[in-house]
Write a protein that holds these residues in place. Structure first.
Motif, PDB file in Angstrom:
ATOM      1  N   ALA A 127      38.077 -37.416   6.095  1.00 40.90           N
ATOM      2  CA  ALA A 127      39.010 -37.647   6.985  1.00 40.90           C
ATOM      3  C   ALA A 127      39.268 -39.228   6.840  1.00 40.90           C
ATOM      4  N   LEU A 159      39.031 -34.074  14.214  1.00 41.65           N
ATOM      5  CA  LEU A 159      39.627 -35.303  13.473  1.00 41.65           C
ATOM      6  C   LEU A 159      39.861 -35.174  12.313  1.00 41.65           C
ATOM      7  N   ARG A 166      47.948 -34.599   8.441  1.00 38.15           N
ATOM      8  CA  ARG A 166      48.966 -35.473   8.488  1.00 38.15           C
ATOM      9  C   ARG A 166      49.008 -35.462   6.686  1.00 38.15           C
ATOM     10  N   HIS A 192      38.609 -34.495  23.474  1.00 41.37           N
ATOM     11  CA  HIS A 192      39.506 -35.714  23.082  1.00 41.37           C
ATOM     12  C   HIS A 192      39.972 -35.280  21.685  1.00 41.37           C
ATOM     13  N   ARG A 248      44.722 -40.204  26.222  1.00 35.49           N
ATOM     14  CA  ARG A 248      45.234 -39.093  25.181  1.00 35.49           C
ATOM     15  C   ARG A 248      45.827 -38.049  25.679  1.00 35.49           C
TER      16      ARG A 248
ATOM     17  N   ARG B   4      48.383 -43.333  11.810  1.00 32.40           N
ATOM     18  CA  ARG B   4      47.356 -43.218  12.848  1.00 32.40           C
ATOM     19  C   ARG B   4      47.299 -44.245  13.896  1.00 32.40           C
ATOM     20  N   LYS B   5      46.311 -44.004  14.778  1.00 28.49           N
ATOM     21  CA  LYS B   5      46.211 -45.069  16.045  1.00 28.49           C
ATOM     22  C   LYS B   5      45.929 -46.270  15.338  1.00 28.49           C
ATOM     23  N   MET B 123      37.075 -42.142  13.885  1.00 28.51           N
ATOM     24  CA  MET B 123      37.280 -41.407  12.794  1.00 28.51           C
ATOM     25  C   MET B 123      38.661 -41.357  12.417  1.00 28.51           C
ATOM     26  N   GLY B 124      39.178 -41.719  11.279  1.00 27.56           N
ATOM     27  CA  GLY B 124      40.709 -41.444  11.124  1.00 27.56           C
ATOM     28  C   GLY B 124      41.432 -42.102  11.855  1.00 27.56           C
ATOM     29  N   GLU B 126      41.151 -42.694  15.044  1.00 26.08           N
ATOM     30  CA  GLU B 126      41.301 -42.329  16.338  1.00 26.08           C
ATOM     31  C   GLU B 126      39.625 -42.385  16.833  1.00 26.08           C
ATOM     32  N   VAL B 127      39.780 -42.503  18.527  1.00 24.98           N
ATOM     33  CA  VAL B 127      38.448 -42.339  18.915  1.00 24.98           C
ATOM     34  C   VAL B 127      37.551 -41.081  18.632  1.00 24.98           C
TER      35      VAL B 127
END
Lengths: 796, 147
Positions: A127, A159, A166, A192, A248, B4-5, B123-124, B126-127
């Motif tokens: 990731a 994730l 992406r 999440h 979110r 990303r965030k 990760m990446g 993001e949370v």
């Protein structure tokens, strides 16, 4: 988890280095040792070595030679080595490096490792730095992991899937089913991750978004559960249950509800509930409220809900926490055009924020305030903005000044207010305004003839207060030059007049000329203004002559050129001086940035007789000029309407003559070149008037089919000088007339000099040409007026 | 092109020494150095009671000072700054729980642990895990695997 002693020793050694040079020495030694260790086979301390290298890397030193070691470590069966190896890969490698390809296999293997923590390392690294190929390669594996029963793995896989989508958009399709099913999870981490994944999928593909709209009720349920549930120690943050998940979900709802009535309806109640129930005393609650507001404003919400949202922002504005005020203003900025009225309600608070200590808050408040200015609140808003301008941080001045100008231009309730506002800005922030402010202001002033007196008095005073603000000084000089006569008169209706003598005014201009704070442009303004005064004052013309001749040898080329030309104007072309230095015509407002230069090209076209109809406004905006219209009407009685009272009273604005632009001297030269003294007409001359020593002769020349130039020449054979000599002419209705400016306005005694004036006629209908000429002048203190009619023109 | 965030997370002290750097988008070495320099120059001069949000290029920067360390994150245009503050705070809490009254020295001498904790939380960009306890449990269990 014993700390790595070798690592910590090295760190200590580096930190104890007293200079940069010493540190470099330590580092070099350590790196050499590390390199040596890398070359050895498995020795149990490999992870420490790599960790040392990573530390060195973080200090900013090169660590490329560690890349292969990372690859080796990742492939090791030992967890501690894998752990540091993967960390190293994430720090030292990126997808552009060749070495990153080498770890693909290890990642693939570790994804199916029996130990979840090893799997997790692989997922994390993928990731972080997975290239497109790696992603394509491993996507099916990730999808498989999404369906595992292990929550720890599922959340990481989710994730990881986000990263894959992406990187390779097409692969999104693959994850849709799993993502959908993950929404029924209880584990917050997984939930999440699922929400993030679904958000990503929906943002990438409109079709996917359509499909996921069906999940809105589920999402609403989950949110409700979070909002009204009791205290959950696992996820509670200051009274809010899992704010990260809430935010979110709200964001996903926003995407799903956008442009869709049905979806927006389904979430309406929930949003209202979140908006009212969330505790707003701490930042975390406000974070959720903020996201709620953003969602409400973006979907097709009911008006009641929208008002609720804007009110939340209004409450934010009053919050003690600076961050929250800042957030509120950024959000209000976004909606100021769509929900203008709602935002207007909070104008007072926003304006108060202009006084905030924080520069970021101030900036936001400024932008928002400028957006809220309208015709109804312009006066009060401008007051606040001007106060702000005088105390605002320097980096905001330019923005504030230009914002104020725009607002003033759009909503000025009166010209005087407009001029006052601009002057105020120039006084407070003159150094930060844009270049076109000066010509724009000048144009505004010429357009406001009723305030010439007021403006020049105010500017004169301002000049004495502060001579350093260049735009202000430039405009002041220009006005003093133009309207110096009004200044000297010492009376003004609108404001308290300054009582000055001619010397005072010239002193002021000289101060500007000599001040080291004046830029070359400003000095140019001052010099030209001084020159202009030569026709507006009576006593001190010699002083002006000497000033001008001094600058004839000035080092600054621009000033020198001007001075030399003005000198010539005094000497060789003195008879033209009055004409050249007359009042400027009203500057046509073409567009921003265009100066008077435009007009100099086409003097004739600017003042087409066709424009100058019976409307008084079209005439030169001088009260004197208007009086003459009336007089001329009386003059010619009923038979012929005086179509074009071509009047040119000495000193009043003439629409005919191209007044010399205050910029480059080139135009001035053209002007001098174009105006030869009395064109020696080969046409016969006839005397049309002779009385009391004043003689007027007329000659004419056919220019074209219907065009005709008439030259009137006047001379004075008496013993005393004549001043204020003017000619006015009227012709039959169908004939167009244009009077050029006279060569002078006075006639010295004993025929010392002649006065010439050109009259251009256009007779398209070829009617019988007649002309009535009115002569008026002052001799020995008394005004003389006379009239003569010319019925036949020589040469025609 | 939404990314990303979080774009990056940096930790540095008042002398401008970098203590941790996590990049959530591919960034070359040179770009990283530039970003680090810019962030340090942007954040260090900030006065104590000012806004924690800044604008830098097309990003929002959220920073918070904890004792001698600045935590600085680069965010996307559309992101929620208030939540980002919560993210930074959560990370500090996790470090605190793990090290027990964490201070800068802990992060210097055990930097790899700081990274491991971060990787259990984010990760990446993001949370990853929203529960404090879950992160701590994972760290403890992973640590037991260390030989």
């Amino acid at each position: 988890m014993s700390p790595s002693v070798p690592l910590q020793e090295m760190i200590r050694a580096i930190r104890s280095a007293r200079t940069q040079c010493e540190e470099r020495g330590v580092i070099q030694r350590e790196c050499a040792a590390i390199r040596a260790q890398f070359r050895q086979t498995d020795n149990g301390g490999r992870s420490h070595n790599l960790a040392k290298l990573l530390y060195v890397h973080m200090l900013g030193y090169p660590a490329h030679f560690g890349q292969m070691e990372c690859v080796r470590m990742i492939a090791s069966p030992r967890y501690s080595e894998k752990r540091v190896g993967y960390l190293g890969a994430m720090m030292l490698l990126d997808e552009k490096q060749d070495a990153s390809l080498l770890i693909t296999n290890s990642i693939k293997n570790d994804l199916s490792h029996s130990n979840q923590y090893v799997q997790s390392l692989a997922l994390c690294t993928l990731a972080c730095m997975g290239s497109a190929e790696m992603c394509r390669d491993l996507a099916p594996e990730i999808d498989r992991l999404l369906r595992s029963s292990n929550s720890y793995i599922k959340k990481k896989a989710a994730l990881c899937a986000v990263h894959i989508v992406r990187k390779v958009h097409d692969l999104g399709e693959l994850f849709v089913p799993s993502a959908r099913s993950l929404l029924s999870e209880k584990n917050h981490g997984v939930l999440h991750g699922a929400v993030v994944l679904i958000t990503e999928l929906c943002e990438r593909s409109p079709e996917t978004l359509e499909r996921f709209r069906k999940t809105v009720p589920d999402l609403v349920q989950i949110m409700k559960g979070l909002v009204i549930s009791g205290y959950s120690p696992d996820h509670d943050v200051a009274g809010v249950s899992d704010p990260f998940l809430q935010v979110r979900i709200l964001r996903l709802l926003r995407i799903l509800g956008r442009n869709n009535e049905a979806a927006s309806d389904a979430m309406n109640d929930l949003l209202a509930q979140v908006a009212t129930n969330t505790d707003s005393t701490k930042t975390v609650g406000n974070a959720v409220l903020y996201e709620t507001v953003l969602t409400v404003l973006d979907i097709k919400s009911e008006s009641g809900l929208r008002v609720l949202a804007v009110n939340i922002l209004g409450r934010f504005l009053l919050n003690n926490d600076r961050n929250i005020r800042y957030i509120a203003m950024t959000s209000l900025q976004k909606i100021v055009s769509t929900d203008h009225n709602a935002v207007q309600r909070h104008r007072g608070t926003i304006v108060d924020c202009l006084k905030d200590q924080d520069a970021s808050v101030k900036r936001r408040a400024l932008e928002l305030s400028l957006a809220l200015v309208s015709a109804s609140n312009i006066r009060s808003m401008m007051k606040e903005l001007l106060i702000f301008l005088s105390s605002c941080p320097p980096e905001l001045r330019a923005q504030a000044a230009s914002g104020i100008f725009n607002a003033a231009e759009r909503y000025a309730p009166s010209k005087r207010w407009h001029i006052d506002t601009i002057l105020h800005v120039l006084t407070t922030a003159g150094g930060d305004v844009r270049d076109e402010t000066v010509p724009n202001l000048i144009q505004l002033i010429t357009n406001t003839s009723e305030l010439h007196c007021y403006t020049v008095h105010k500017l004169y005073r301002a000049l004495f207060t502060d001579i350093s603000q260049q735009p202000l000084v430039q405009v002041a000089c220009w006005c003093i030059g133009e309207y110096g006569d009004l200044l000297l008169k010492g009376e003004c209706q609108e404001t308290e007049a300054v009582q000055v003598t001619e010397d005072d005014v010239l002193d002021a201009l000289e101060i500007v000329l000599q001040s080291h704070m004046s830029t070359p442009t400003t000095r140019g303004f001052a010099l030209t203004a001084t020159m202009k005064l030569s026709t507006r004052i009576t006593d001190n013309v010699d002083r002006i002559r000497s000033i001008v001749s001094i600058y004839g040898s000035c080092i600054d080329v621009e000033l020198q050129q001007r001075a030399v030309e003005y000198n010539a104007l005094f000497k060789k072309y003195d008879h033209m001086r009055a004409a050249v230095l007359e009042r400027m015509p009203v500057i046509q407002k073409n567009s921003l940035g265009q100066t008077n230069g435009e007009l100099s090209e086409e003097p004739m076209k600017e003042s087409q007789p066709g424009k100058v109809k019976q409307e008084e406004t079209a005439l030169p905006p001088q009260p004197a000029g208007q009086a003459q219209v009336v007089d001329l009407l009386d003059l010619l009685g009923g038979s012929q309407e005086p179509l074009q009272p071509g009047s040119s009273v000495g000193g009043s604005a003439s629409t005919h003559l191209t007044a010399a632009p205050t910029s480059a001297g080139g135009d001035l030269l053209d002007l001098l070149g174009g105006f030869e003294p009395t064109p020696l007409a080969p046409a016969p001359t006839v005397t049309v008037y002779e009385k009391n020593g004043v003689t007027l002769t007329l000659s004419c020349e056919q220019q074209s089919e219907s065009g005709l130039t008439v030259t009137l020449t006047a001379s004075n054979s008496t013993d005393s000088d004549i001043s204020g000599f003017t000619l006015q002419a009227a012709v039959p209705k169908s004939v167009q007339l244009q009077m050029r400016a006279p060569s002078r306005d006075s006639l010295p005694a004993h025929g010392g000099a002649k006065l010439t004036q050109l009259v251009v006629l256009n007779n398209p209908n070829k009617v019988n040409l007649k002309m009535r000429i009115r002569v008026s002048y002052t001799c020995q203190g008394s005004v003389v007026q006379d009239m003569v009619q010319v019925d036949s023109f020589p040469g025609l | 092109n939404r990314w990303r965030k979080l774009r990056f997370l940096l930790l540095f002290n008042r002398q401008g020494k970098l203590r941790l750097q996590k990049w959530f988008v591919p960034t070359s070495d040179r770009e990283r150095k530039k970003v680090i320099r810019d962030m340090i120059m942007l954040v260090l001069p900030r006065q104590p009671r000012t806004c924690n949000f800044l604008r830098w290029k097309d990003l929002k920067i959220v920073y918070k000072r904890y004792a001698s360390l600045y935590f600085c994150a680069g965010l996307e245009e559309q992101d929620n700054e208030l939540l980002a503050l919560e993210v930074l705070h959560r990370y500090v809490e996790l470090l605190d729980k793990y090290f027990g009254n964490v201070c800068e020295l802990d992060i210097i001498f055990n930097f790899e642990k700081a990274y491991f904790i971060l990787d259990e939380f984010l990760m990446g960009g993001e949370v990853l895990e929203t529960s404090k306890f879950a992160v701590n449990v994972s760290m403890e269990q992973a640590d037991t695997l260390q030989e």
